[in-house]
Design a protein around this motif. Structure first.
Motif, PDB file in Angstrom:
ATOM      1  N   LEU A 272      12.504  43.340 -43.399  1.00  0.00           N
ATOM      2  CA  LEU A 272      12.615  42.033 -42.755  1.00  0.00           C
ATOM      3  C   LEU A 272      14.043  41.748 -42.307  1.00  0.00           C
ATOM      4  O   LEU A 272      14.283  41.314 -41.178  1.00  0.00           O
ATOM      5  CB  LEU A 272      12.132  40.939 -43.718  1.00  0.00           C
ATOM      6  CG  LEU A 272      10.630  40.940 -44.045  1.00  0.00           C
ATOM      7  CD1 LEU A 272      10.347  40.004 -45.199  1.00  0.00           C
ATOM      8  CD2 LEU A 272       9.813  40.537 -42.826  1.00  0.00           C
ATOM      9  N   VAL A 273      15.001  42.005 -43.202  1.00  0.00           N
ATOM     10  CA  VAL A 273      16.411  41.743 -42.881  1.00  0.00           C
ATOM     11  C   VAL A 273      16.890  42.670 -41.770  1.00  0.00           C
ATOM     12  O   VAL A 273      17.611  42.245 -40.852  1.00  0.00           O
ATOM     13  CB  VAL A 273      17.282  41.905 -44.146  1.00  0.00           C
ATOM     14  CG1 VAL A 273      18.767  41.855 -43.788  1.00  0.00           C
ATOM     15  CG2 VAL A 273      16.948  40.812 -45.153  1.00  0.00           C
ATOM     16  N   THR A 274      16.500  43.932 -41.834  1.00  0.00           N
ATOM     17  CA  THR A 274      16.915  44.900 -40.819  1.00  0.00           C
ATOM     18  C   THR A 274      16.435  44.493 -39.442  1.00  0.00           C
ATOM     19  O   THR A 274      17.196  44.517 -38.463  1.00  0.00           O
ATOM     20  CB  THR A 274      16.383  46.302 -41.154  1.00  0.00           C
ATOM     21  OG1 THR A 274      16.917  46.729 -42.406  1.00  0.00           O
ATOM     22  CG2 THR A 274      16.790  47.313 -40.084  1.00  0.00           C
ATOM     23  N   VAL A 275      15.181  44.104 -39.351  1.00  0.00           N
ATOM     24  CA  VAL A 275      14.628  43.703 -38.055  1.00  0.00           C
ATOM     25  C   VAL A 275      15.363  42.487 -37.503  1.00  0.00           C
ATOM     26  O   VAL A 275      15.747  42.448 -36.331  1.00  0.00           O
ATOM     27  CB  VAL A 275      13.121  43.412 -38.182  1.00  0.00           C
ATOM     28  CG1 VAL A 275      12.601  42.678 -36.953  1.00  0.00           C
ATOM     29  CG2 VAL A 275      12.353  44.709 -38.363  1.00  0.00           C
ATOM     30  N   ALA A 276      15.580  41.472 -38.355  1.00  0.00           N
ATOM     31  CA  ALA A 276      16.271  40.260 -37.902  1.00  0.00           C
ATOM     32  C   ALA A 276      17.684  40.578 -37.423  1.00  0.00           C
ATOM     33  O   ALA A 276      18.113  40.135 -36.344  1.00  0.00           O
ATOM     34  CB  ALA A 276      16.314  39.228 -39.027  1.00  0.00           C
ATOM     35  N   LEU A 277      18.438  41.358 -38.210  1.00  0.00           N
ATOM     36  CA  LEU A 277      19.818  41.691 -37.832  1.00  0.00           C
ATOM     37  C   LEU A 277      19.864  42.575 -36.583  1.00  0.00           C
ATOM     38  O   LEU A 277      20.752  42.416 -35.741  1.00  0.00           O
ATOM     39  CB  LEU A 277      20.519  42.393 -39.001  1.00  0.00           C
ATOM     40  CG  LEU A 277      20.847  41.518 -40.206  1.00  0.00           C
ATOM     41  CD1 LEU A 277      21.501  42.355 -41.311  1.00  0.00           C
ATOM     42  CD2 LEU A 277      21.776  40.368 -39.823  1.00  0.00           C
ATOM     43  N   CYS A 278      18.917  43.487 -36.461  1.00  0.00           N
ATOM     44  CA  CYS A 278      18.883  44.348 -35.276  1.00  0.00           C
ATOM     45  C   CYS A 278      18.686  43.531 -34.008  1.00  0.00           C
ATOM     46  O   CYS A 278      19.338  43.772 -32.988  1.00  0.00           O
ATOM     47  CB  CYS A 278      17.775  45.394 -35.409  1.00  0.00           C
ATOM     48  SG  CYS A 278      18.189  46.775 -36.508  1.00  0.00           S
TER      49      CYS A 278
ATOM     50  N   GLY B 297      10.541  32.825 -33.205  1.00  0.00           N
ATOM     51  CA  GLY B 297       9.210  32.914 -32.626  1.00  0.00           C
ATOM     52  C   GLY B 297       8.803  34.344 -32.334  1.00  0.00           C
ATOM     53  O   GLY B 297       7.663  34.740 -32.601  1.00  0.00           O
ATOM     54  N   ARG B 298       9.716  35.145 -31.812  1.00  0.00           N
ATOM     55  CA  ARG B 298       9.403  36.542 -31.487  1.00  0.00           C
ATOM     56  C   ARG B 298       9.146  37.371 -32.737  1.00  0.00           C
ATOM     57  O   ARG B 298       8.296  38.261 -32.752  1.00  0.00           O
ATOM     58  CB  ARG B 298      10.554  37.159 -30.681  1.00  0.00           C
ATOM     59  CG  ARG B 298      10.431  38.657 -30.415  1.00  0.00           C
ATOM     60  CD  ARG B 298       9.179  38.990 -29.646  1.00  0.00           C
ATOM     61  NE  ARG B 298       9.009  40.435 -29.446  1.00  0.00           N
ATOM     62  CZ  ARG B 298       8.515  41.286 -30.318  1.00  0.00           C
ATOM     63  NH1 ARG B 298       8.130  40.852 -31.527  1.00  0.00           N
ATOM     64  NH2 ARG B 298       8.386  42.568 -30.034  1.00  0.00           N
ATOM     65  N   LEU B 299       9.875  37.060 -33.817  1.00  0.00           N
ATOM     66  CA  LEU B 299       9.757  37.851 -35.046  1.00  0.00           C
ATOM     67  C   LEU B 299       8.846  37.203 -36.078  1.00  0.00           C
ATOM     68  O   LEU B 299       8.884  37.567 -37.256  1.00  0.00           O
ATOM     69  CB  LEU B 299      11.149  38.090 -35.647  1.00  0.00           C
ATOM     70  CG  LEU B 299      12.131  38.848 -34.748  1.00  0.00           C
ATOM     71  CD1 LEU B 299      13.480  38.975 -35.429  1.00  0.00           C
ATOM     72  CD2 LEU B 299      11.589  40.220 -34.387  1.00  0.00           C
TER      73      LEU B 299
ATOM     74  N   MET C  66      14.533  34.979 -43.784  1.00  0.00           N
ATOM     75  CA  MET C  66      15.067  35.786 -44.878  1.00  0.00           C
ATOM     76  C   MET C  66      16.595  35.830 -44.860  1.00  0.00           C
ATOM     77  O   MET C  66      17.227  35.988 -45.908  1.00  0.00           O
ATOM     78  CB  MET C  66      14.513  37.206 -44.805  1.00  0.00           C
ATOM     79  CG  MET C  66      13.078  37.343 -45.239  1.00  0.00           C
ATOM     80  SD  MET C  66      12.904  37.001 -47.008  1.00  0.00           S
ATOM     81  CE  MET C  66      11.154  36.650 -47.107  1.00  0.00           C
ATOM     82  N   LEU C  67      17.180  35.700 -43.692  1.00  0.00           N
ATOM     83  CA  LEU C  67      18.646  35.756 -43.587  1.00  0.00           C
ATOM     84  C   LEU C  67      19.310  34.577 -44.286  1.00  0.00           C
ATOM     85  O   LEU C  67      20.488  34.637 -44.632  1.00  0.00           O
ATOM     86  CB  LEU C  67      19.070  35.776 -42.110  1.00  0.00           C
ATOM     87  CG  LEU C  67      18.579  36.956 -41.268  1.00  0.00           C
ATOM     88  CD1 LEU C  67      19.078  36.811 -39.844  1.00  0.00           C
ATOM     89  CD2 LEU C  67      19.060  38.280 -41.865  1.00  0.00           C
TER      90      LEU C  67
END
Length: 487
Positions: free
Chosen positions: A70-76, A461-463, A470-471
């Motif tokens: 979850l964190v990786t996707v958000a930060l990416c 919204g996209r994620l 989570m961030l």
């Protein structure tokens, strides 16, 4: 928290963005836009350098659990947007970085909301980059990386789950990488087919490429100030059909390719999605008929706008802000419903709406017959309680995020309709709203604070909300402790 694997994945995102930025450089060279080319080349170099820095040391532990996923996707996605805004800013085409960031986030999240007052003043390289961000973000950059790189381990399913829209994500084929490749094969095939059909209809090559990428990603950035209004009826009809097709769950196409049409047509979500479109088009056509010379034109524009809004594409052939209240209300309802799960569209998703309605029906039946046992079913299968619970939690968080964002942007003192629809269309990744942010307007008049809030809404919204949330949870960032046994 496994910080090393997160850093490593961020490095790969930087590498891929450097490669992506090479395409607008090529477009700029073709059209002789050498100064703009330099800005994109410098941005690509910056991304490549950051990629080297982040991937210089390989992580010892390559395990990636749900939390890291979850964190990786958000930060990416945040890094992708921050770096993607750089060429707009250093080229001077969008002189303020917050505006450049808004435009880029809107592109990658396939929202289509814009701060540009004169789209046609942009360079070909800039217009191409705007539309290309839609195509990249439509299926997801990490899904693309999974399709290209030979990453091992089932843990990477957590990346796919965090990035793919909808209540659940499953493997279509046994290997995760094969699933990602299959998704992009469908995506590219449909993109190419639309591009060819637009060319056959006489659309200029550059317009056909950019509008196809915007349709495939259900984004909505146009290359003309008039949107899609100046194109032919045939060209608009092709875009209408493909907007609706890209809003269908890609599992349906997988089943059709595997010659399982009965299973594909069995999808309750897809049937509901098509029914909503049909009913909305019929009602709006009747409602706007007095505004058009004949039934065909009313039907054509109603179908285009319904397809554009429910799939969260955001293209427009007419300023629907001028349509009767009933038509505008229906379109705003479609803003929140959105497309199917597992598609490139945004919104709450039809599957969640179906599950929510069935859940309400179940509760009413239990009130009437307390001793009876009722189960929520979809496509002939029983839906697990965890899925129903996750839908309810998602909707609760959705409302909280919506209200919080609305309260912050009201500080700009715009009217309620503008503020409400601005949050609605950004959180649902639509594009145009009503009043100031209608099809003929833009988001340039909002303050920097409001633009940043709306950027967060687009990303959330996209994620599907949870990766971004989570961030902000402190316990997520704590390092994983290994238990020590007492000697």
């Amino acid at each position: 928290m496994n910080y090393q694997i997160i850093r490593y994945m961020l490095g790969y995102v930087c590498y891929f963005e450097a490669a992506f930025l090479a395409l607008p450089v090529l477009v700029g060279l073709i059209y002789g836009e050498f100064q703009v080319c330099a800005a994109y080349a410098a941005s690509a170099l910056l991304c490549a350098v950051l990629g080297v820095v982040f991937t210089f040391r390989k992580p010892k532990d390559r395990r990636l659990y749900t939390k890291e996923g979850l964190v990786t996707v958000a930060l990416c996605w945040i890094v992708l947007s921050l770096l993607g805004a750089v060429p707009f800013y250093i080229s001077g085409e969008i002189p303020f970085y917050v505006d450049a960031l808004f435009e880029t986030v809107s592109g990658f999240t396939t929202t289509g909301s814009s701060i540009l007052m004169d789209v046609e003043a942009m360079s070909h390289a800039g217009l191409f980059w705007r539309s290309f961000t839609h195509w990249i973000g439509g299926m997801g950059v990490l899904v693309f990386i999974l399709a290209i790189l030979p990453l091992k381990g089932g843990a990477f399913m957590n990346l796919m789950k965090a990035e793919s829209p909808g209540p659940s994500v499953s493997k279509m084929v046994p290997r995760l990488r094969d699933t990602a490749i299959f998704l992009y094969a469908i995506y590219m095939g449909m993109t190419l087919l639309q591009f060819v059909l637009l060319l056959l209809g006489g659309m200029p090559v550059f317009d056909a490429i950019t509008l196809t990428m915007g349709t495939a990603g259900t984004g909505g950035f146009a290359v003309k100030n008039t949107g899609i209004a100046d194109y032919t009826v045939y060209q608009q009809a092709v875009i209408t059909i493909f907007m609706i097709l890209f809003g269908v769950n890609f599992n349906t196409y997988f089943l059709l390719v595997r010659k399982k049409p009965k299973q594909a047509l069995k999808s309750e979500e897809v049937r509901t999605y098509l029914a909503i479109i049909a009913v909305s088009v019929a009602v709006i056509t009747i409602n706007i008929l007095p505004m058009f010379p004949n039934l065909f034109q009313a039907l054509h524009h109603a179908a285009f706008q319904v397809g554009s809004i429910i799939t969260t594409t955001g293209y427009s052939t007419r300023d629907f802000n001028q349509w009767p209240p009933l038509s505008k209300t229906i379109l705003m309802i479609l803003v929140f419903i959105g497309a199917c799960a597992g598609s490139t569209g945004g919104g709450i998703k039809v599957s969640r709406i179906v599950i929510m309605v069935k859940g309400i029906g179940k509760e009413i039946k239990m009130l009437l017959h307390p001793r009876s046992v009722y189960k929520v079913r979809m496509d002939g299968r029983m839906i697990e309680h965890e899925v129903v619970r996750s839908v309810n939690v998602y909707l609760a968080i959705y409302v909280l995020v919506f209200v919080g964002s609305l309260l912050i942007i009201t500080l700009d003192e715009k009217d309620l309709v503008t503020n409400f629809t601005a949050v609605g269309v950004t959180l649902n990744n639509i594009g145009p709203g009503l009043e100031v942010v209608g099809p003929a307007g833009n988001f340039s008049s909002f303050s920097p604070l409001s633009k940043l809030v709306l950027c967060l809404d687009m990303l959330a919204g996209r994620l599907e909300l949870f990766p971004m949330l989570m961030l902000f949870v402190p316990s997520v960032w704590k390092r994983r402790k290994t238990a020590k046994r007492a000697s």
